[in-house]
Design a protein around this motif. Structure first.
Motif, PDB file in Angstrom:
ATOM      1  N   GLN A 236      36.757  33.078  54.274  1.00 60.47           N
ATOM      2  CA  GLN A 236      38.216  33.189  54.727  1.00 60.47           C
ATOM      3  C   GLN A 236      39.080  33.349  53.410  1.00 60.47           C
ATOM      4  OE1 GLN A 236      39.456  30.167  57.458  1.00 60.47           O
ATOM      5  NE2 GLN A 236      38.674  30.930  59.153  1.00 60.47           N
ATOM      6  N   LYS A 237      38.808  32.596  52.522  1.00 53.86           N
ATOM      7  CA  LYS A 237      39.613  32.596  51.059  1.00 53.86           C
ATOM      8  C   LYS A 237      39.086  33.721  50.120  1.00 53.86           C
ATOM      9  CE  LYS A 237      41.573  29.392  47.829  1.00 53.86           C
ATOM     10  NZ  LYS A 237      41.557  27.832  47.550  1.00 53.86           N
ATOM     11  N   PHE A 238      37.922  33.981  50.044  1.00 54.66           N
ATOM     12  CA  PHE A 238      37.414  34.899  49.155  1.00 54.66           C
ATOM     13  C   PHE A 238      36.920  36.033  49.604  1.00 54.66           C
ATOM     14  CE2 PHE A 238      37.147  30.670  47.393  1.00 54.66           C
ATOM     15  CZ  PHE A 238      38.187  30.728  46.251  1.00 54.66           C
ATOM     16  N   GLY A 239      35.992  36.069  50.577  1.00 52.93           N
ATOM     17  CA  GLY A 239      35.314  36.905  51.094  1.00 52.93           C
ATOM     18  C   GLY A 239      34.288  37.660  49.994  1.00 52.93           C
ATOM     19  N   ARG A 240      34.206  38.949  49.888  1.00 57.28           N
ATOM     20  CA  ARG A 240      33.562  39.495  48.786  1.00 57.28           C
ATOM     21  C   ARG A 240      34.652  40.300  47.800  1.00 57.28           C
ATOM     22  NH1 ARG A 240      28.479  40.152  48.130  1.00 57.28           N
ATOM     23  NH2 ARG A 240      28.729  41.891  47.197  1.00 57.28           N
ATOM     24  N   ASP A 241      35.806  39.702  47.832  1.00 50.00           N
ATOM     25  CA  ASP A 241      36.818  40.348  47.035  1.00 50.00           C
ATOM     26  C   ASP A 241      36.700  40.377  45.401  1.00 50.00           C
ATOM     27  OD1 ASP A 241      38.224  40.922  49.360  1.00 50.00           O
ATOM     28  OD2 ASP A 241      39.602  39.312  49.158  1.00 50.00           O
ATOM     29  N   LEU A 242      36.782  41.341  44.983  1.00 52.76           N
ATOM     30  CA  LEU A 242      36.754  41.568  43.393  1.00 52.76           C
ATOM     31  C   LEU A 242      38.085  41.117  42.651  1.00 52.76           C
ATOM     32  CD1 LEU A 242      35.207  44.954  43.113  1.00 52.76           C
ATOM     33  CD2 LEU A 242      33.968  42.667  43.260  1.00 52.76           C
ATOM     34  N   GLN A 243      37.755  40.485  41.453  1.00 54.28           N
ATOM     35  CA  GLN A 243      38.866  39.888  40.604  1.00 54.28           C
ATOM     36  C   GLN A 243      39.378  40.926  39.729  1.00 54.28           C
ATOM     37  OE1 GLN A 243      40.136  36.941  40.843  1.00 54.28           O
ATOM     38  NE2 GLN A 243      41.409  36.779  39.099  1.00 54.28           N
ATOM     39  N   GLU A 244      40.475  41.377  40.302  1.00 56.69           N
ATOM     40  CA  GLU A 244      41.302  42.346  39.540  1.00 56.69           C
ATOM     41  C   GLU A 244      40.430  43.635  38.999  1.00 56.69           C
ATOM     42  OE1 GLU A 244      43.151  40.086  36.177  1.00 56.69           O
ATOM     43  OE2 GLU A 244      44.492  39.197  37.666  1.00 56.69           O
ATOM     44  N   LYS A 245      39.512  44.071  39.808  1.00 58.39           N
ATOM     45  CA  LYS A 245      38.851  45.233  39.693  1.00 58.39           C
ATOM     46  C   LYS A 245      38.650  46.208  40.813  1.00 58.39           C
ATOM     47  CE  LYS A 245      35.991  42.685  36.241  1.00 58.39           C
ATOM     48  NZ  LYS A 245      34.394  42.506  35.964  1.00 58.39           N
ATOM     49  N   ASN A 246      38.494  47.448  40.412  1.00 58.62           N
ATOM     50  CA  ASN A 246      38.104  48.307  41.619  1.00 58.62           C
ATOM     51  C   ASN A 246      36.614  48.671  41.997  1.00 58.62           C
ATOM     52  OD1 ASN A 246      41.079  48.843  41.965  1.00 58.62           O
ATOM     53  ND2 ASN A 246      40.833  50.197  39.996  1.00 58.62           N
ATOM     54  N   GLY A 247      35.720  48.017  41.203  1.00 60.25           N
ATOM     55  CA  GLY A 247      34.386  48.178  41.242  1.00 60.25           C
ATOM     56  C   GLY A 247      33.715  47.284  40.487  1.00 60.25           C
ATOM     57  N   SER A 260      35.711  33.440  39.650  1.00 55.81           N
ATOM     58  CA  SER A 260      37.011  33.056  39.028  1.00 55.81           C
ATOM     59  C   SER A 260      37.484  31.779  39.321  1.00 55.81           C
ATOM     60  CB  SER A 260      37.909  34.436  39.019  1.00 55.81           C
ATOM     61  OG  SER A 260      39.162  33.908  38.422  1.00 55.81           O
ATOM     62  N   TYR A 261      37.516  31.634  40.845  1.00 59.18           N
ATOM     63  CA  TYR A 261      38.198  30.182  41.094  1.00 59.18           C
ATOM     64  C   TYR A 261      37.315  29.184  40.803  1.00 59.18           C
ATOM     65  CZ  TYR A 261      38.917  26.624  44.683  1.00 59.18           C
ATOM     66  OH  TYR A 261      39.043  25.672  45.346  1.00 59.18           O
ATOM     67  N   LEU A 262      36.016  29.419  40.588  1.00 59.26           N
ATOM     68  CA  LEU A 262      35.102  28.092  40.452  1.00 59.26           C
ATOM     69  C   LEU A 262      35.316  28.085  38.822  1.00 59.26           C
ATOM     70  CD1 LEU A 262      31.850  28.940  42.227  1.00 59.26           C
ATOM     71  CD2 LEU A 262      33.544  26.878  42.688  1.00 59.26           C
TER      72      LEU A 262
END
Length: 501
Positions: A236-247, A260-262
């Motif tokens: 719910q918090k992260f999914g597979r979202d990228l960190q300030e990247k488009n790919g 990044s969170y860890l």
């Protein structure tokens, strides 16, 4: 002010100048103990609550320190009007033995060498931590603690208190914990320790005054933090979202938000914690076993306890899953100990005992029989006996109350009218309040415990009770919805039975 912070607090120190005998057989001392207190100890000294913190916690459980706006780690639970109500209780939180937050630990200066103990610090256990806490409680002149409460490692301490000092504990509330560390839990601790020891800056614990093993400790914290969450909460918090990247970067840099969170959690942790303390504390958790390595059963371990128990588990906790709490409950019941089991419904995993304070407040306050009807009474509109049905219908729609007390001219309860009554009156073409309202009403008094109201609702299959004083005057209404909101979940009248989920 109710439901606000306890305010400005100070950390205190007490030094036990003698030595204690540790579980290992070694004697150790003197020991400096860091602690904080909130509220006032009454003349009888019977209103004290000891809060036991988890692995990386400290004595600063509530309020804030001068010059530091950071609130205590359980600030939402401790304070005026909160679950551990400082208008009623004297709350104590002490930093345990082996930590690096004020109480004697590996980073402390050894008076014999005038250098930090490092690995000369003795191996400790949870029972040693509790023995030191007992010295502090004795120093404060308290013979019996009203409550000992804690989550995770704090729950282990609470259990140990009830077993080691049965006459000194009235209520015991272990949260999200276990009676013994499992192989999986020990395995995670070992990996975390190896992460620290593999850092070249660890230097076999002799790094004080030099560069500390930051990378190793950061990695250890990252591993540990994963176990505190749940798969669902991370999805719910992260999914597979990228960190300030488009790919994808197609290298080994940080691609995902969860990575990044860890890293953030690990880097933040090294600024406030000592690597050697982390080693010692995780080892103490490994050694925790109320069966003493199988020398006795868990039932036998609880044979002498005197406290009344509230055992709380978390539905999504995979580090200390609910079955481990239920093992504790079964062993207590085998000894005919008064025990209540409750389970927090949450997706936040092990950390829920720090997050789900709404549910915890309801569960704990209910257990301590301190929530009364007057604490949750709402103020609905009140209609007179001669009010027109059409007018009552308008009042219901405007107020969004489906149950409205009906009063006499002098404000006494004459009955109650519901949305269902209004619907029936329209169907039958009735316009008389006297014919459709319920006159024989189940009521509650302001000083009545919520448990009593819950039983009335279940017995009579009703969802709202008018609240009246001794003169039958209407003081408000209490509803199942209100109780549900206290619980933080839609389970108003289901949790507080002595049956396991």
């Amino acid at each position: 002010m109710r439901n606000e912070s306890i305010g400005l607090v100070k950390t205190r120190e007490y030094t036990y100048d003698d030595k204690i005998r540790l579980k290992s057989g070694k004697k150790f001392g003197p020991i400096k103990i860091s602690y904080e207190t909130y509220g006032r100890l009454n003349e009888e000294k019977n209103n004290a609550i000891l809060v036991c913190h988890a692995l990386s916690g400290d004595a600063h459980a509530a309020g804030w320190h001068e010059g530091d706006e950071k609130l205590g780690w359980w600030n939402n639970m401790i304070g005026p009007g909160k679950a551990l109500d400082t208008d009623k209780y004297f709350v104590i939180c002490s930093n345990f033995l082996g930590s690096c937050n004020g109480t004697t630990g590996p980073a402390t200066i050894n008076p014999e060498t005038e250098k930090s103990y490092g690995l000369d610090f003795p191996i400790i256990t949870v029972s040693d931590m509790v023995k030191v806490q007992k010295k502090l409680i004795d120093h404060l002149g308290i013979d019996q603690l009203f409550v000992v409460i804690g989550g995770s490692l704090g729950g282990m301490q609470a259990l140990n208190w009830a077993i080691s000092y049965p006459k000194s504990v009235k209520f015991c509330v272990p949260i999200a914990t276990s009676a013994q560390s499992t192989p999986q839990q020990i395995a995670f601790n070992e990996v975390r320790r190896k992460a620290i020891m593999a850092d070249p800056n660890w230097r076999k614990g002799d790094y004080y005054g030099k560069t500390p093993p930051r990378e190793g400790l950061s990695l250890a914290r990252m591993i540990g933090h994963i176990t505190y969450l749940s798969d669902e909460s991370m999805r719910q918090k992260f999914g597979r979202d990228l960190q300030e990247k488009n790919g994808y970067s197609f290298d080994f840099s940080t691609d995902f938000e969860v990575e990044s969170y860890l890293h953030y959690k690990g880097n933040k942790f090294v600024d406030r914690f000592d690597a050697n303390s982390y080693l010692y504390i995780t080892r103490a958790i490994d050694y925790f076993d109320l069966t003493s390595g199988g020398e006795r059963t868990l039932r036998e371990a609880f044979e002498g306890v005197k406290a009344k128990f509230l055992v709380i588990a978390i539905s999504s906790d995979w580090l200390y899953p609910p079955y481990q709490s239920k093992d504790i409950v079964r062993a207590l019941r085998a000894n005919e100990v008064d025990v209540t089991y409750s389970e927090i419904k949450s997706n936040y995993g092990h950390d829920s005992f720090l997050v789900e304070t709404g549910q915890l407040k309801y569960i704990i306050t209910n257990f301590l029989s301190q929530i009364l009807v007057k604490d949750i009474t709402t103020d609905p509109p009140i209609v007179k006996k001669n009010t027109a049905i059409e007018k009552v219908s308008e009042v219901m729609i405007e107020s969004e109350y489906t149950h409205i007390p009906v009063s006499t001219k002098n404000g006494k309860l004459a009955g109650i009218i519901t949305a269902w009554d209004i619907a029936k009156s329209l169907a039958k073409g009735s316009d008389s309040m006297d014919k459709i309202m319920t006159k024989k009403v189940i009521t509650a008094s302001p000083s009545e415990p919520i448990n009593s109201v819950i039983k009335k609702m279940k017995t009579h299959n009703i969802s709202a009770l008018p609240v009246i004083d001794k003169k039958n005057k209407i003081k408000g209404i209490v509803t199942s919805d209100t109780i549900s909101q206290l619980a933080g979940r839609e389970r108003a009248i289901s949790e507080f039975s002595n049956t396991e989920n």
